[in-house]
Design a protein around this motif. Sequence first.
Motif, PDB file in Angstrom:
ATOM      1  N   PRO A  24      19.294 -18.441  34.456  1.00  8.94           N
ATOM      2  CA  PRO A  24      18.792 -18.505  35.838  1.00  8.94           C
ATOM      3  C   PRO A  24      19.906 -18.722  36.876  1.00  8.94           C
ATOM      4  O   PRO A  24      19.843 -18.177  37.987  1.00  8.94           O
ATOM      5  CB  PRO A  24      17.825 -19.700  35.809  1.00  8.94           C
ATOM      6  N   HIS A  25      20.936 -19.495  36.507  1.00 14.50           N
ATOM      7  CA  HIS A  25      22.044 -19.703  37.462  1.00 14.50           C
ATOM      8  C   HIS A  25      22.769 -18.379  37.720  1.00 14.50           C
ATOM      9  O   HIS A  25      23.200 -18.097  38.838  1.00 14.50           O
ATOM     10  CB  HIS A  25      23.061 -20.714  36.926  1.00 14.50           C
ATOM     11  N   ALA A  26      22.916 -17.604  36.656  1.00  9.20           N
ATOM     12  CA  ALA A  26      23.600 -16.312  36.801  1.00  9.20           C
ATOM     13  C   ALA A  26      22.820 -15.404  37.746  1.00  9.20           C
ATOM     14  O   ALA A  26      23.403 -14.726  38.603  1.00  9.20           O
ATOM     15  CB  ALA A  26      23.764 -15.645  35.432  1.00  9.20           C
ATOM     16  N   ALA A  27      21.493 -15.412  37.599  1.00  6.75           N
ATOM     17  CA  ALA A  27      20.674 -14.596  38.499  1.00  6.75           C
ATOM     18  C   ALA A  27      20.861 -15.063  39.941  1.00  6.75           C
ATOM     19  O   ALA A  27      20.979 -14.244  40.862  1.00  6.75           O
ATOM     20  CB  ALA A  27      19.201 -14.673  38.088  1.00  6.75           C
ATOM     21  N   GLY A  28      20.900 -16.380  40.143  1.00  7.94           N
ATOM     22  CA  GLY A  28      21.082 -16.940  41.493  1.00  7.94           C
ATOM     23  C   GLY A  28      22.459 -16.639  42.065  1.00  7.94           C
ATOM     24  O   GLY A  28      22.589 -16.225  43.220  1.00  7.94           O
ATOM     25  N   ALA A  29      23.492 -16.836  41.250  1.00  9.03           N
ATOM     26  CA  ALA A  29      24.859 -16.581  41.727  1.00  9.03           C
ATOM     27  C   ALA A  29      25.020 -15.096  42.069  1.00  9.03           C
ATOM     28  O   ALA A  29      25.620 -14.730  43.087  1.00  9.03           O
ATOM     29  CB  ALA A  29      25.879 -17.013  40.676  1.00  9.03           C
ATOM     30  N   ALA A  30      24.459 -14.243  41.211  1.00 10.18           N
ATOM     31  CA  ALA A  30      24.563 -12.796  41.467  1.00 10.18           C
ATOM     32  C   ALA A  30      23.780 -12.425  42.731  1.00 10.18           C
ATOM     33  O   ALA A  30      24.201 -11.536  43.493  1.00 10.18           O
ATOM     34  CB  ALA A  30      24.044 -12.012  40.261  1.00 10.18           C
ATOM     35  N   MET A  31      22.668 -13.101  42.953  1.00 13.49           N
ATOM     36  CA  MET A  31      21.913 -12.863  44.184  1.00 13.49           C
ATOM     37  C   MET A  31      22.764 -13.238  45.405  1.00 13.49           C
ATOM     38  O   MET A  31      22.712 -12.554  46.436  1.00 13.49           O
ATOM     39  CB  MET A  31      20.615 -13.692  44.170  1.00 13.49           C
ATOM     40  N   ALA A  32      23.555 -14.290  45.265  1.00 15.84           N
ATOM     41  CA  ALA A  32      24.445 -14.693  46.366  1.00 15.84           C
ATOM     42  C   ALA A  32      25.415 -13.566  46.710  1.00 15.84           C
ATOM     43  O   ALA A  32      25.648 -13.254  47.883  1.00 15.84           O
ATOM     44  CB  ALA A  32      25.204 -15.966  45.997  1.00 15.84           C
ATOM     45  N   PHE A  33      25.965 -12.917  45.672  1.00 17.00           N
ATOM     46  CA  PHE A  33      26.906 -11.801  45.921  1.00 17.00           C
ATOM     47  C   PHE A  33      26.182 -10.661  46.629  1.00 17.00           C
ATOM     48  O   PHE A  33      26.708 -10.044  47.558  1.00 17.00           O
ATOM     49  CB  PHE A  33      27.499 -11.264  44.612  1.00 17.00           C
ATOM     50  N   LYS A  34      24.973 -10.397  46.154  1.00 18.64           N
ATOM     51  CA  LYS A  34      24.216  -9.300  46.743  1.00 18.64           C
ATOM     52  C   LYS A  34      23.893  -9.579  48.209  1.00 18.64           C
ATOM     53  O   LYS A  34      24.038  -8.701  49.068  1.00 18.64           O
ATOM     54  CB  LYS A  34      22.928  -9.080  45.934  1.00 18.64           C
ATOM     55  N   LEU A  35      23.484 -10.802  48.495  1.00 20.27           N
ATOM     56  CA  LEU A  35      23.127 -11.162  49.881  1.00 20.27           C
ATOM     57  C   LEU A  35      24.315 -11.032  50.820  1.00 20.27           C
ATOM     58  O   LEU A  35      24.175 -10.652  51.974  1.00 20.27           O
ATOM     59  CB  LEU A  35      22.598 -12.608  49.934  1.00 20.27           C
TER      60      LEU A  35
ATOM     61  N   ALA B 248      32.116  -0.809  32.018  1.00 22.66           N
ATOM     62  CA  ALA B 248      31.115   0.111  32.565  1.00 22.66           C
ATOM     63  C   ALA B 248      29.976  -0.671  33.223  1.00 22.66           C
ATOM     64  O   ALA B 248      29.531  -0.344  34.334  1.00 22.66           O
ATOM     65  CB  ALA B 248      30.579   1.001  31.448  1.00 22.66           C
ATOM     66  N   ALA B 249      29.525  -1.717  32.547  1.00 23.52           N
ATOM     67  CA  ALA B 249      28.413  -2.518  33.082  1.00 23.52           C
ATOM     68  C   ALA B 249      28.818  -3.206  34.379  1.00 23.52           C
ATOM     69  O   ALA B 249      28.034  -3.277  35.340  1.00 23.52           O
ATOM     70  CB  ALA B 249      27.971  -3.550  32.049  1.00 23.52           C
ATOM     71  N   LEU B 250      30.048  -3.705  34.419  1.00 22.69           N
ATOM     72  CA  LEU B 250      30.525  -4.397  35.623  1.00 22.69           C
ATOM     73  C   LEU B 250      30.677  -3.423  36.789  1.00 22.69           C
ATOM     74  O   LEU B 250      30.345  -3.766  37.933  1.00 22.69           O
ATOM     75  CB  LEU B 250      31.863  -5.106  35.332  1.00 22.69           C
ATOM     76  N   THR B 251      31.175  -2.248  36.499  1.00 19.66           N
ATOM     77  CA  THR B 251      31.336  -1.251  37.558  1.00 19.66           C
ATOM     78  C   THR B 251      29.980  -0.906  38.173  1.00 19.66           C
ATOM     79  O   THR B 251      29.833  -0.863  39.401  1.00 19.66           O
ATOM     80  CB  THR B 251      31.999   0.028  36.983  1.00 19.66           C
ATOM     81  N   ARG B 252      28.989  -0.698  37.299  1.00 15.65           N
ATOM     82  CA  ARG B 252      27.649  -0.385  37.810  1.00 15.65           C
ATOM     83  C   ARG B 252      27.068  -1.568  38.589  1.00 15.65           C
ATOM     84  O   ARG B 252      26.495  -1.402  39.670  1.00 15.65           O
ATOM     85  CB  ARG B 252      26.702  -0.033  36.651  1.00 15.65           C
ATOM     86  N   ALA B 253      27.240  -2.758  38.050  1.00 14.76           N
ATOM     87  CA  ALA B 253      26.667  -3.943  38.709  1.00 14.76           C
ATOM     88  C   ALA B 253      27.275  -4.139  40.090  1.00 14.76           C
ATOM     89  O   ALA B 253      26.556  -4.331  41.080  1.00 14.76           O
ATOM     90  CB  ALA B 253      26.893  -5.183  37.842  1.00 14.76           C
ATOM     91  N   ARG B 254      28.611  -4.049  40.150  1.00 15.94           N
ATOM     92  CA  ARG B 254      29.282  -4.272  41.443  1.00 15.94           C
ATOM     93  C   ARG B 254      28.897  -3.194  42.452  1.00 15.94           C
ATOM     94  O   ARG B 254      28.923  -3.418  43.661  1.00 15.94           O
ATOM     95  CB  ARG B 254      30.801  -4.297  41.258  1.00 15.94           C
ATOM     96  N   ALA B 255      28.551  -2.007  41.954  1.00 15.98           N
ATOM     97  CA  ALA B 255      28.174  -0.902  42.844  1.00 15.98           C
ATOM     98  C   ALA B 255      26.697  -0.980  43.254  1.00 15.98           C
ATOM     99  O   ALA B 255      26.185  -0.078  43.913  1.00 15.98           O
ATOM    100  CB  ALA B 255      28.453   0.432  42.156  1.00 15.98           C
ATOM    101  N   GLY B 256      26.030  -2.046  42.825  1.00 14.87           N
ATOM    102  CA  GLY B 256      24.634  -2.208  43.233  1.00 14.87           C
ATOM    103  C   GLY B 256      23.642  -1.483  42.354  1.00 14.87           C
ATOM    104  O   GLY B 256      22.488  -1.284  42.737  1.00 14.87           O
TER     105      GLY B 256
ATOM    106  N   ALA C 237      30.472  -9.554  40.404  1.00 20.09           N
ATOM    107  CA  ALA C 237      29.381  -9.677  39.434  1.00 20.09           C
ATOM    108  C   ALA C 237      29.437 -11.034  38.746  1.00 20.09           C
ATOM    109  O   ALA C 237      30.500 -11.645  38.628  1.00 20.09           O
ATOM    110  CB  ALA C 237      29.470  -8.564  38.396  1.00 20.09           C
ATOM    111  N   ALA C 238      28.272 -11.486  38.323  1.00 23.55           N
ATOM    112  CA  ALA C 238      28.178 -12.691  37.501  1.00 23.55           C
ATOM    113  C   ALA C 238      28.084 -12.250  36.044  1.00 23.55           C
ATOM    114  O   ALA C 238      27.343 -11.319  35.724  1.00 23.55           O
ATOM    115  CB  ALA C 238      26.943 -13.496  37.883  1.00 23.55           C
ATOM    116  N   VAL C 239      28.854 -12.913  35.191  1.00 23.84           N
ATOM    117  CA  VAL C 239      28.862 -12.578  33.771  1.00 23.84           C
ATOM    118  C   VAL C 239      28.416 -13.809  32.992  1.00 23.84           C
ATOM    119  O   VAL C 239      29.028 -14.868  33.097  1.00 23.84           O
ATOM    120  CB  VAL C 239      30.269 -12.133  33.319  1.00 23.84           C
ATOM    121  N   CYS C 240      27.352 -13.640  32.245  1.00 24.73           N
ATOM    122  CA  CYS C 240      26.731 -14.786  31.587  1.00 24.73           C
ATOM    123  C   CYS C 240      26.633 -14.525  30.084  1.00 24.73           C
ATOM    124  O   CYS C 240      26.070 -13.513  29.667  1.00 24.73           O
ATOM    125  CB  CYS C 240      25.339 -14.996  32.182  1.00 24.73           C
ATOM    126  N   LEU C 241      27.186 -15.432  29.293  1.00 27.51           N
ATOM    127  CA  LEU C 241      27.139 -15.268  27.841  1.00 27.51           C
ATOM    128  C   LEU C 241      26.241 -16.317  27.198  1.00 27.51           C
ATOM    129  O   LEU C 241      26.162 -17.444  27.688  1.00 27.51           O
ATOM    130  CB  LEU C 241      28.549 -15.378  27.245  1.00 27.51           C
TER     131      LEU C 241
END
Lengths: 326, 358
Positions: B138-149, B236-244, B155-159
């Motif tokens: 859930p923190h990763a979803a929130g942090a990534a939402m911060a980047f999007k906003l 590849a995943a990070l590139t797509r994520a950062r590109a929205g 990108a947030a990377v969560c393992l």
Amino acid sequence: MAELTLVQAVNAALAQAMEEDERVLVLGEDVGVDGGVFRATDGLLDRFGPTRVFDTPLAETVVAGAAIGLAAQGFRPVAEIQFMGFMYSTLDQMISHAARLRWRTRGRLTCPMVLRAPYGGGIRAIEHHSESTEALFAQIPGLRVVIPSAPNRAYGLLLNAIRCPDPVVFLEPKRIYRTIREEVALGTAVAPLDSCFVLNEGRDLTLVSWGASVIETMAVAETLSRDGIGAEVIDVGTLRPLDSATILRSVEKTGRCVIVHEAARTGGFGGEIAARLADEGLLFLQAPVKRVTGYDTVIPLPRLEHHYLPSTDRILTAAREVLAFE
Amino acid sequence: MTRVATFEVHYTRLIDRDGRPTQPLPPLAEDRDAMVEMYRAMVLTRTFDTRAIALQRTGRLGTYASSLGQEAIAVGVGVAMTPADVLLPYARDHGAQLLRGVTLTELFLFWGGDERGSNFATPRQDFPVTVPIATHLPHAAGAAMAFKLRGERRAAVCLCGDGATSKGDFYEGLNLAGVWQVPAVFVVCNNAWAISMPRAAQTAAETLAQKAFAAGMSCEQVDGNDVVAVRIAMEAALTRARAGEGPHLIEAITYRLADHTTADDASRYRDDEVVGAHWEDDPIKRIKAYLVDQMDWSKEEEEAVIAACSVEVEAAAEAYLAIPPQPVEAIFDFMYETLPTDLAAQRDALLKEVTRRG
């Protein structure tokens, strides 16, 4: 100035906080288009737009957890849980992370979030919608627990809670969401965190309460005053960190104390106040400290709940017992 | 009946257990410096791991979670990230943390029971190790939402581990990331064991990756012992994520060669022979074989890397052991931004007690 109910004051404080700080976000279930199940977030989506106000999926853990992630990234999320009875799935997030992020990282990451929820009984709701388990949160180091009992204090306390750099659990007494109207000075936050409010001064007895029970407690003070008895009424306001100095000063003056809360007695926060009085104010006391509380049962469903909630009769009886003690 | 949806999970392995390409490799595999950098990072991770266990066994470190056997995941993830991304690690991501700039000394401090080990000097926004399983999704979803906003290309990377996929937090985090389409990449390190529970006892799902489908998220499996496959999938995943283009989940399949932690005895629940067979898949052995076969990796170079990692880890261990504990009042530091009155009284009482004891 505006004349507002408590829930309108919550709404006004949210709007003010969002107006003055663009990092403030509102999230939760149905907080957007619907304006919240109690309308606490009414109009915020229209006014601030979908990048500041978000509806979340129906999942309380992730409401709290996403707020932690947003807060660690510099936002000031205000997350709503629809009823306190649904906050239990946020406990892991609040205890394990919100309360500790600053401590765990030695100040590197912080968690300036507010988790709001309506709490308490008396609205004839179905099970799980009348909980008063604030002591669960008040036990947790790192959290602040704030409970307003009137529109003016709701406005000021919520504004200060949102400005506060620590995580705050903000519990709103929904029984009195719409029963009182009060002049609220908009734009200023006069109700500070960390201090109790002395609502009525008196020399004979100290009545300590918070949340909706403050209403019955004030009514008892009024009744006693007709008999020439001066009851000092303290609205605790912020349970954690507790301003015990104000309570101790009052009991030093009155020598007698009754604590009133809706929550079950055993392990309730009244026990902590009584313990501090025993620890630091024993020699002030001229009578045992009495607690008027919910019973150590589940809060009953609507047909019996009025027997559970501290009534003016029960508070008055306890007050007279304590006053009569020699 | 009408088919309304179909889902497929693909698995990628680029280099086999003997270091041989299984298919034409990406340019990365031709880049000697990049390959050596990853190899070195994996060796450094294992050298740290060995030293950490030795320190624990001699009472100089706390309970420690080994990353033995899954260095390729941590390193593949760590090298794929940019400094602006944010890492939300679980307990076996030492290799990723090191690549992010967390120091060996900080890692020792953390596992040695000192809060300062999570006050990283470099990746200031990375999250500390999350101990309660899956609570950080859930923190990763929130942090990534911060980047999007904020419109940031980060990108947030969560393992997390395989056991984590059984928790509600796991699904709630994925679901939110999916519905909000945030720039997050989730990596499930499927090391086959959650303490004593084998993967098959954890879920009847054919793959762990497919759990992402329920959140409307793309997913894949990679060979988690193939550092090149992990890195390529991550990039590849990070590139797509950062590109929205939304979040993604990677199930990286590996094997936990060590006990769960230094407090565990895995011989109670699994056979040594089975574990022994998995050493054939050792990710370090694999990339080393590739370097030797494909890139003329010499004995001298090998010895230099081993020696340099030893020196580095030894210096960090010594630095860690030389750091005195925090002063006792540090217990109270950082609970609140400003110390509340009642807590100040408790701190003063402790200080008085410590002074009295001398």
